[in-house]
Design a protein around this motif. Structure first.
Motif, PDB file in Angstrom:
ATOM      1  N   ALA A 178      21.494  36.548  34.621  1.00 30.58           N
ATOM      2  CA  ALA A 178      22.389  35.547  35.304  1.00 30.58           C
ATOM      3  C   ALA A 178      23.767  35.424  34.770  1.00 30.58           C
ATOM      4  O   ALA A 178      24.425  35.135  35.691  1.00 30.58           O
ATOM      5  CB  ALA A 178      21.531  34.278  35.550  1.00 30.58           C
ATOM      6  N   HIS A 179      24.171  35.786  33.465  1.00 31.97           N
ATOM      7  CA  HIS A 179      25.355  35.430  33.063  1.00 31.97           C
ATOM      8  C   HIS A 179      26.405  36.371  33.730  1.00 31.97           C
ATOM      9  O   HIS A 179      27.418  36.010  33.329  1.00 31.97           O
ATOM     10  CB  HIS A 179      25.389  35.262  31.551  1.00 31.97           C
ATOM     11  CG  HIS A 179      25.289  36.913  31.008  1.00 31.97           C
ATOM     12  ND1 HIS A 179      24.039  37.455  30.898  1.00 31.97           N
ATOM     13  CD2 HIS A 179      26.119  37.738  30.727  1.00 31.97           C
ATOM     14  CE1 HIS A 179      24.228  38.497  30.192  1.00 31.97           C
ATOM     15  NE2 HIS A 179      25.337  38.812  30.346  1.00 31.97           N
ATOM     16  N   LEU A 180      25.917  37.274  34.463  1.00 32.16           N
ATOM     17  CA  LEU A 180      26.952  38.210  34.911  1.00 32.16           C
ATOM     18  C   LEU A 180      27.551  37.520  36.336  1.00 32.16           C
ATOM     19  O   LEU A 180      28.553  38.142  36.832  1.00 32.16           O
ATOM     20  CB  LEU A 180      26.385  39.605  35.309  1.00 32.16           C
ATOM     21  CG  LEU A 180      25.727  40.389  34.031  1.00 32.16           C
ATOM     22  CD1 LEU A 180      25.101  41.778  34.388  1.00 32.16           C
ATOM     23  CD2 LEU A 180      27.131  40.651  33.030  1.00 32.16           C
ATOM     24  N   PRO A 202      24.979  35.897  45.860  1.00 37.53           N
ATOM     25  CA  PRO A 202      25.474  35.811  44.475  1.00 37.53           C
ATOM     26  C   PRO A 202      26.445  37.114  44.469  1.00 37.53           C
ATOM     27  O   PRO A 202      26.103  38.112  44.946  1.00 37.53           O
ATOM     28  CB  PRO A 202      24.334  35.754  43.508  1.00 37.53           C
ATOM     29  CG  PRO A 202      23.517  35.255  44.384  1.00 37.53           C
ATOM     30  CD  PRO A 202      23.462  35.652  45.737  1.00 37.53           C
ATOM     31  N   VAL A 203      27.536  36.927  43.584  1.00 41.83           N
ATOM     32  CA  VAL A 203      28.540  38.073  43.451  1.00 41.83           C
ATOM     33  C   VAL A 203      28.539  38.161  41.763  1.00 41.83           C
ATOM     34  O   VAL A 203      28.804  37.145  41.246  1.00 41.83           O
ATOM     35  CB  VAL A 203      29.776  37.837  44.121  1.00 41.83           C
ATOM     36  CG1 VAL A 203      30.868  38.922  43.660  1.00 41.83           C
ATOM     37  CG2 VAL A 203      29.657  37.793  45.332  1.00 41.83           C
ATOM     38  N   VAL A 204      28.567  39.438  41.251  1.00 46.45           N
ATOM     39  CA  VAL A 204      28.547  39.709  39.847  1.00 46.45           C
ATOM     40  C   VAL A 204      30.078  40.240  39.816  1.00 46.45           C
ATOM     41  O   VAL A 204      30.445  40.947  40.560  1.00 46.45           O
ATOM     42  CB  VAL A 204      27.514  40.653  39.088  1.00 46.45           C
ATOM     43  CG1 VAL A 204      26.293  39.694  39.360  1.00 46.45           C
ATOM     44  CG2 VAL A 204      27.677  41.787  39.991  1.00 46.45           C
ATOM     45  N   ARG A 205      30.630  40.014  38.452  1.00 49.12           N
ATOM     46  CA  ARG A 205      32.246  40.480  38.122  1.00 49.12           C
ATOM     47  C   ARG A 205      31.704  41.753  37.165  1.00 49.12           C
ATOM     48  O   ARG A 205      31.053  41.631  36.161  1.00 49.12           O
ATOM     49  CB  ARG A 205      32.917  39.580  37.307  1.00 49.12           C
ATOM     50  CG  ARG A 205      34.291  39.890  37.169  1.00 49.12           C
ATOM     51  CD  ARG A 205      34.945  38.908  36.554  1.00 49.12           C
ATOM     52  NE  ARG A 205      35.201  37.531  37.167  1.00 49.12           N
ATOM     53  CZ  ARG A 205      36.342  37.595  37.867  1.00 49.12           C
ATOM     54  NH1 ARG A 205      37.100  38.449  37.832  1.00 49.12           N
ATOM     55  NH2 ARG A 205      36.536  36.563  38.997  1.00 49.12           N
ATOM     56  N   ILE A 206      32.107  42.918  37.394  1.00 48.18           N
ATOM     57  CA  ILE A 206      31.915  44.062  36.643  1.00 48.18           C
ATOM     58  C   ILE A 206      33.287  44.537  35.801  1.00 48.18           C
ATOM     59  O   ILE A 206      34.277  44.476  36.493  1.00 48.18           O
ATOM     60  CB  ILE A 206      31.627  45.318  37.499  1.00 48.18           C
ATOM     61  CG1 ILE A 206      30.299  45.135  38.515  1.00 48.18           C
ATOM     62  CG2 ILE A 206      31.321  46.749  36.490  1.00 48.18           C
ATOM     63  CD1 ILE A 206      28.937  44.962  37.526  1.00 48.18           C
ATOM     64  N   PHE A 207      33.054  44.748  34.563  1.00 47.27           N
ATOM     65  CA  PHE A 207      33.964  45.252  33.669  1.00 47.27           C
ATOM     66  C   PHE A 207      33.900  46.608  33.546  1.00 47.27           C
ATOM     67  O   PHE A 207      32.823  47.298  33.539  1.00 47.27           O
ATOM     68  CB  PHE A 207      34.174  44.528  32.615  1.00 47.27           C
ATOM     69  CG  PHE A 207      34.612  43.052  32.765  1.00 47.27           C
ATOM     70  CD1 PHE A 207      35.681  42.498  32.863  1.00 47.27           C
ATOM     71  CD2 PHE A 207      33.451  42.076  32.888  1.00 47.27           C
ATOM     72  CE1 PHE A 207      35.992  41.121  32.962  1.00 47.27           C
ATOM     73  CE2 PHE A 207      33.539  40.799  33.598  1.00 47.27           C
ATOM     74  CZ  PHE A 207      34.685  40.190  33.447  1.00 47.27           C
ATOM     75  N   ARG A 208      34.968  47.334  32.861  1.00 50.91           N
ATOM     76  CA  ARG A 208      35.037  48.723  32.547  1.00 50.91           C
ATOM     77  C   ARG A 208      35.355  48.649  30.955  1.00 50.91           C
ATOM     78  O   ARG A 208      36.260  48.242  30.423  1.00 50.91           O
ATOM     79  CB  ARG A 208      36.107  49.492  33.088  1.00 50.91           C
ATOM     80  CG  ARG A 208      36.014  50.928  32.929  1.00 50.91           C
ATOM     81  CD  ARG A 208      37.003  51.673  33.670  1.00 50.91           C
ATOM     82  NE  ARG A 208      36.889  51.617  35.179  1.00 50.91           N
ATOM     83  CZ  ARG A 208      35.920  52.564  35.697  1.00 50.91           C
ATOM     84  NH1 ARG A 208      35.660  53.569  35.037  1.00 50.91           N
ATOM     85  NH2 ARG A 208      35.699  52.375  37.192  1.00 50.91           N
TER      86      ARG A 208
END
Length: 338
Positions: free
Chosen positions: A78-80, A92-98
């Motif tokens: 859930a923290h994403l 819900p929308v998640v934020r993706i990092f590289r």
């Protein structure tokens, strides 16, 4: 200095690698001591050089570089979830990092004919291979991936940066075998090689060039051909030097043999003017390479063929910690044989 290089007047029928490949003792010592070198790519680099996080990794992960927003998948932590954006969307929308990519160390070996010169102990190319072993061991210990480039060996395919100790050790040893007599050094298209290298490297890598810079200086005395790489990468230039290049001793008339189609060259080393002229040409080249490297925030040092591996470790440690190598002639008593 001069285009010719020393060769044995007689050669056995079976080719031997003893002329080029470093001794097993030198290789073992280099790999043993490589882990003691200070960081090859410190974080306090010039602002003109990008840091590891400025390059993009192939895979996605929990890094710090934002990549994209996408719909939440059941089962994900859930923290994403980006709650502020999710409040304005239907799901819900998640934020993706590289993830930051692993920094690469690219070692470039000069295999031009001038590197096959040697008047004491070993050839310059042999010392260059020893230095490549030492720096490869150091890079792997510092979690860098390593690629070995040999622009003079057109038949050898350049391999992607790797982290396998055994594979890289085998690569460097294989290069020495390729260069063993009766192999003939091939001319290097430095302009084309630098262009290809620049086109395939992510920004912010470490580029170490091991050679004597005779061919580069002859083509471009300003050394500005390396500037595009120096703008985006950390540049380290290591100049291989034979003691006779600094000041040729009085040996009378000496014949230096060369690879065909060049003919043997006779030099009257008893002539002080001739010895002074050769020393001046050597000094001018070294000064030009050093001045360019320091101007772009890189590292430069001279490496004598008579310097053993423990002394190489001390010299490179001083270079990496202070940013400056020893001045020509400094510490010669400790670094050279009598």
């Amino acid at each position: 200095m001069w285009p010719a290089f020393l060769r044995r007047p007689a050669r056995s029928a079976a080719p031997t690698s003893a002329h080029v490949v470093p001794s097993p003792e030198a290789i073992e010592t280099a790999w043993h001591l490589g882990g003691q070198l200070p960081p090859l790519a410190p974080e306090n680099m010039s602002a003109a050089v990008l840091f590891p996080g400025d390059q993009r990794a192939v895979r996605l992960g929990q890094g710090m570089d934002f990549e994209l927003l996408r719909a939440y998948q059941p089962g994900e932590p859930a923290h994403l979830i980006d709650w502020r954006i999710s409040a304005r969307t239907a799901e819900p929308v998640v934020r993706i990092f590289r993830e930051p990519a692993q920094r690469q160390c690219h070692i470039v070996l000069d295999t031009s004919d001038s590197m096959f010169f040697g008047t004491r102990r070993q050839l310059k190319i042999t010392q260059a291979l020893t230095v490549a072993h030492l720096l490869t061991a150091a890079a792997l210990h510092q979690n860098l991936s390593v690629a070995i480039h040999t622009p003079g060996l057109t038949a050898r395919a350049t391999r992607h940066p790797g982290t396998s100790r055994a594979a890289l050790l085998d690569q460097i040893h294989e290069i020495g075998l390729w260069l063993a007599p009766p192999a003939a050094p091939q001319p290097i298209d430095w302009t084309g090689f630098r262009g290809r290298l620049q086109g395939c490297l992510p920004d912010g890598q470490l580029v170490i060039v091991i050679g004597d810079f005779q061919t580069e200086y002859a083509e471009d005395p300003s050394m500005m051909g390396w500037l595009p790489l120096a703008r985006k990468h950390r540049l380290m230039l290591l100049s291989m030097v034979d003691p006779a290049e600094r000041m040729l001793t009085d040996m009378g008339t000496v014949t230096f043999a060369a690879m065909p189609p060049k003919s043997p060259q006779r030099l009257d080393t008893h002539d002080p003017a001739m010895r002074a002229a050769l020393a001046a040409r050597f000094s001018e080249r070294q000064h030009a390479v050093r001045a360019f490297c320091l101007a772009v925030g890189g590292l430069f040092d001279e490496v004598d063929t008579t310097t053993d591996v423990p002394e190489l470790l001390k010299a490179f440690s001083e270079l990496l910690l202070t940013g400056f190598g020893r001045h020509p002639g400094e510490g010669d008593e400790a670094r050279h044989e009598p």
